[in-house]
Design a protein around this motif. Sequence first.
Motif, PDB file in Angstrom:
ATOM      1  N   ALA A  97       0.840  -1.186   0.000  1.00  0.00           N
ATOM      2  CA  ALA A  97       0.000   0.000   0.000  1.00  0.00           C
ATOM      3  C   ALA A  97       0.881   1.244   0.000  1.00  0.00           C
ATOM      4  CB  ALA A  97      -0.904  -0.005   1.232  1.00  0.00           C
ATOM      5  N   PHE A  98       0.477   2.252  -0.720  1.00  0.00           N
ATOM      6  CA  PHE A  98       1.180   3.524  -0.841  1.00  0.00           C
ATOM      7  C   PHE A  98       2.539   3.395  -1.525  1.00  0.00           C
ATOM      8  CE2 PHE A  98      -1.740   4.163   2.689  1.00  0.00           C
ATOM      9  CZ  PHE A  98      -2.377   5.338   2.306  1.00  0.00           C
ATOM     10  N   ALA A  99       2.770   2.313  -2.238  1.00  0.00           N
ATOM     11  CA  ALA A  99       4.026   2.141  -2.968  1.00  0.00           C
ATOM     12  C   ALA A  99       3.849   2.742  -4.360  1.00  0.00           C
ATOM     13  CB  ALA A  99       4.407   0.671  -3.054  1.00  0.00           C
ATOM     14  N   MET A 100       3.930   4.037  -4.432  1.00  0.00           N
ATOM     15  CA  MET A 100       3.723   4.748  -5.696  1.00  0.00           C
ATOM     16  C   MET A 100       5.058   4.909  -6.414  1.00  0.00           C
ATOM     17  SD  MET A 100       0.576   5.134  -5.446  1.00  0.00           S
ATOM     18  CE  MET A 100      -0.736   5.291  -4.257  1.00  0.00           C
ATOM     19  N   SER A 158     -18.188   1.132 -13.732  1.00  0.00           N
ATOM     20  CA  SER A 158     -18.149   2.565 -13.429  1.00  0.00           C
ATOM     21  C   SER A 158     -17.907   2.815 -11.938  1.00  0.00           C
ATOM     22  CB  SER A 158     -19.443   3.248 -13.876  1.00  0.00           C
ATOM     23  OG  SER A 158     -20.533   2.800 -13.097  1.00  0.00           O
ATOM     24  N   PHE A 159     -18.281   1.851 -11.124  1.00  0.00           N
ATOM     25  CA  PHE A 159     -18.025   1.965  -9.684  1.00  0.00           C
ATOM     26  C   PHE A 159     -16.732   1.260  -9.285  1.00  0.00           C
ATOM     27  CE2 PHE A 159     -18.330  -0.047  -5.496  1.00  0.00           C
ATOM     28  CZ  PHE A 159     -18.315   1.092  -4.716  1.00  0.00           C
ATOM     29  N   TRP A 160     -16.539   0.017  -9.776  1.00  0.00           N
ATOM     30  CA  TRP A 160     -15.434  -0.801  -9.282  1.00  0.00           C
ATOM     31  C   TRP A 160     -14.056  -0.375  -9.762  1.00  0.00           C
ATOM     32  CZ3 TRP A 160     -15.595  -2.983  -5.021  1.00  0.00           C
ATOM     33  CH2 TRP A 160     -16.682  -3.718  -4.571  1.00  0.00           C
ATOM     34  N   ILE A 161     -13.947   0.195 -10.935  1.00  0.00           N
ATOM     35  CA  ILE A 161     -12.607   0.593 -11.394  1.00  0.00           C
ATOM     36  C   ILE A 161     -12.011   1.628 -10.447  1.00  0.00           C
ATOM     37  CG2 ILE A 161     -11.312   1.734 -13.245  1.00  0.00           C
ATOM     38  CD1 ILE A 161     -13.049   0.092 -15.224  1.00  0.00           C
ATOM     39  N   PRO A 162     -12.731   2.712 -10.094  1.00  0.00           N
ATOM     40  CA  PRO A 162     -12.163   3.630  -9.099  1.00  0.00           C
ATOM     41  C   PRO A 162     -11.995   2.979  -7.718  1.00  0.00           C
ATOM     42  CG  PRO A 162     -13.992   4.675 -10.260  1.00  0.00           C
ATOM     43  CD  PRO A 162     -13.980   3.240 -10.669  1.00  0.00           C
ATOM     44  N   ALA A 163     -12.989   2.178  -7.291  1.00  0.00           N
ATOM     45  CA  ALA A 163     -12.904   1.560  -5.955  1.00  0.00           C
ATOM     46  C   ALA A 163     -11.751   0.579  -5.865  1.00  0.00           C
ATOM     47  CB  ALA A 163     -14.222   0.848  -5.613  1.00  0.00           C
ATOM     48  N   SER A 165      -9.097   0.606  -7.727  1.00  0.00           N
ATOM     49  CA  SER A 165      -7.842   1.367  -7.840  1.00  0.00           C
ATOM     50  C   SER A 165      -7.398   1.859  -6.467  1.00  0.00           C
ATOM     51  CB  SER A 165      -8.026   2.554  -8.791  1.00  0.00           C
ATOM     52  OG  SER A 165      -8.291   2.110 -10.097  1.00  0.00           O
ATOM     53  N   VAL A 166      -8.338   2.381  -5.700  1.00  0.00           N
ATOM     54  CA  VAL A 166      -8.014   2.789  -4.329  1.00  0.00           C
ATOM     55  C   VAL A 166      -7.564   1.577  -3.526  1.00  0.00           C
ATOM     56  CG1 VAL A 166      -9.017   3.655  -2.164  1.00  0.00           C
ATOM     57  CG2 VAL A 166      -9.514   4.808  -4.327  1.00  0.00           C
ATOM     58  N   ASN A 167      -8.274   0.471  -3.674  1.00  0.00           N
ATOM     59  CA  ASN A 167      -7.947  -0.754  -2.932  1.00  0.00           C
ATOM     60  C   ASN A 167      -6.507  -1.187  -3.172  1.00  0.00           C
ATOM     61  OD1 ASN A 167      -8.573  -3.125  -1.321  1.00  0.00           O
ATOM     62  ND2 ASN A 167      -8.717  -4.256  -3.235  1.00  0.00           N
ATOM     63  N   PHE A 168      -6.145  -1.344  -4.431  1.00  0.00           N
ATOM     64  CA  PHE A 168      -4.822  -1.884  -4.744  1.00  0.00           C
ATOM     65  C   PHE A 168      -3.700  -0.872  -4.546  1.00  0.00           C
ATOM     66  CE2 PHE A 168      -7.554  -4.681  -7.480  1.00  0.00           C
ATOM     67  CZ  PHE A 168      -7.468  -5.770  -6.625  1.00  0.00           C
ATOM     68  N   ALA A 169      -4.016   0.420  -4.568  1.00  0.00           N
ATOM     69  CA  ALA A 169      -2.982   1.432  -4.379  1.00  0.00           C
ATOM     70  C   ALA A 169      -2.773   1.784  -2.910  1.00  0.00           C
ATOM     71  CB  ALA A 169      -3.337   2.701  -5.148  1.00  0.00           C
ATOM     72  N   LEU A 170      -3.853   1.758  -2.104  1.00  0.00           N
ATOM     73  CA  LEU A 170      -3.752   2.330  -0.765  1.00  0.00           C
ATOM     74  C   LEU A 170      -4.063   1.378   0.390  1.00  0.00           C
ATOM     75  CD1 LEU A 170      -5.557   5.721  -1.552  1.00  0.00           C
ATOM     76  CD2 LEU A 170      -3.103   5.225  -1.641  1.00  0.00           C
ATOM     77  N   VAL A 171      -4.749   0.285   0.128  1.00  0.00           N
ATOM     78  CA  VAL A 171      -5.205  -0.584   1.215  1.00  0.00           C
ATOM     79  C   VAL A 171      -4.240  -1.757   1.389  1.00  0.00           C
ATOM     80  CG1 VAL A 171      -7.114  -2.015   2.057  1.00  0.00           C
ATOM     81  CG2 VAL A 171      -7.590   0.076   0.769  1.00  0.00           C
ATOM     82  N   PRO A 172      -3.744  -1.981   2.610  1.00  0.00           N
ATOM     83  CA  PRO A 172      -2.883  -3.154   2.836  1.00  0.00           C
ATOM     84  C   PRO A 172      -3.627  -4.446   2.490  1.00  0.00           C
ATOM     85  CG  PRO A 172      -2.828  -1.670   4.727  1.00  0.00           C
ATOM     86  CD  PRO A 172      -3.916  -1.176   3.813  1.00  0.00           C
ATOM     87  N   ARG A 174      -4.053  -7.290   3.836  1.00  0.00           N
ATOM     88  CA  ARG A 174      -4.855  -7.944   4.874  1.00  0.00           C
ATOM     89  C   ARG A 174      -6.208  -7.266   5.085  1.00  0.00           C
ATOM     90  NH1 ARG A 174      -1.027  -5.003   7.420  1.00  0.00           N
ATOM     91  NH2 ARG A 174      -1.679  -3.588   9.085  1.00  0.00           N
ATOM     92  N   HIS A 175      -6.358  -6.009   4.599  1.00  0.00           N
ATOM     93  CA  HIS A 175      -7.624  -5.295   4.758  1.00  0.00           C
ATOM     94  C   HIS A 175      -8.397  -5.148   3.437  1.00  0.00           C
ATOM     95  CE1 HIS A 175      -6.546  -4.465   8.837  1.00  0.00           C
ATOM     96  NE2 HIS A 175      -5.510  -3.726   8.496  1.00  0.00           N
ATOM     97  N   GLN A 176      -7.886  -5.742   2.366  1.00  0.00           N
ATOM     98  CA  GLN A 176      -8.511  -5.526   1.065  1.00  0.00           C
ATOM     99  C   GLN A 176      -9.902  -6.133   0.961  1.00  0.00           C
ATOM    100  OE1 GLN A 176      -5.663  -6.626  -1.963  1.00  0.00           O
ATOM    101  NE2 GLN A 176      -4.553  -4.694  -1.724  1.00  0.00           N
ATOM    102  N   VAL A 177     -10.103  -7.334   1.530  1.00  0.00           N
ATOM    103  CA  VAL A 177     -11.436  -7.936   1.460  1.00  0.00           C
ATOM    104  C   VAL A 177     -12.426  -7.096   2.256  1.00  0.00           C
ATOM    105  CG1 VAL A 177     -12.829  -9.956   2.049  1.00  0.00           C
ATOM    106  CG2 VAL A 177     -10.603 -10.263   0.997  1.00  0.00           C
ATOM    107  N   LEU A 178     -12.010  -6.607   3.412  1.00  0.00           N
ATOM    108  CA  LEU A 178     -12.891  -5.762   4.225  1.00  0.00           C
ATOM    109  C   LEU A 178     -13.251  -4.484   3.475  1.00  0.00           C
ATOM    110  CD1 LEU A 178     -14.341  -5.107   6.862  1.00  0.00           C
ATOM    111  CD2 LEU A 178     -12.187  -4.189   7.736  1.00  0.00           C
ATOM    112  N   TYR A 179     -12.251  -3.837   2.884  1.00  0.00           N
ATOM    113  CA  TYR A 179     -12.503  -2.615   2.117  1.00  0.00           C
ATOM    114  C   TYR A 179     -13.454  -2.889   0.950  1.00  0.00           C
ATOM    115  CZ  TYR A 179     -11.801   1.046  -1.344  1.00  0.00           C
ATOM    116  OH  TYR A 179     -12.009   2.017  -2.286  1.00  0.00           O
TER     117      TYR A 179
END
Length: 198
Positions: A97-100, A158-163, A165-172, A174-179
């Motif tokens: 997460a946050f590895a930009m 239209s919903f999942w591509i942005p959602a 993207s946030v998941n894979f870019a910012l969410v660790p 272990r928390h991705q399924v919850l997010y």
Amino acid sequence: METLASKPLLKNALICAALGCVGDSVAQRRESMVRARAKKDASAKVKKTAKGREVAADDDSHDFTRTLKQAMYNFFFYGPAQHYWYIQLARWFPGRAFAMSAESLAPFGAKVFLNQAVLGPVVVATFFLWGAVWSGDVSGYPAKVRRDALPTLRAGWSFWIPASSVNFALVPTRHQVLYMSACSIVWNVILSLNLNKA
């Protein structure tokens, strides 16, 4: 006795089932409001209550069987599928997460793409099949898929591509399924509306 935290598959299935209930309830409420608005616009007959308020003559009630159908699908398929899917994506395309960085762009893009190109169609196809089996109308399944699968996927994209993207870019991981399960309230509304439309 093991806690729910030590059973991540069960935890994810339960969370997904609960959020499926929320999503279907929102979808039913939305449908009810649309019907009420259409009846009002068409000057439907109304009756007066004892207190003098106007209410529709044929008020909608919540379909708990429909909500149960959504919850069971999420518990037995969607929650476990997400659980294993995100574990596998993390193995295939490791990242943090946050590895930009330039190196993280390809794994990030692959995860977002695969999430929509693989998981999305699988979920739509199996959810429509679940609904057909539940209603006892499996013969209508192919026509339902031909008519509603692509519009459902488009609405989901239209919903999942942005959602995602946030998941894979910012969410660790272990928390991705919850997010994604929390985001799936919107997805459950989309699925429920598309499964149950005439």
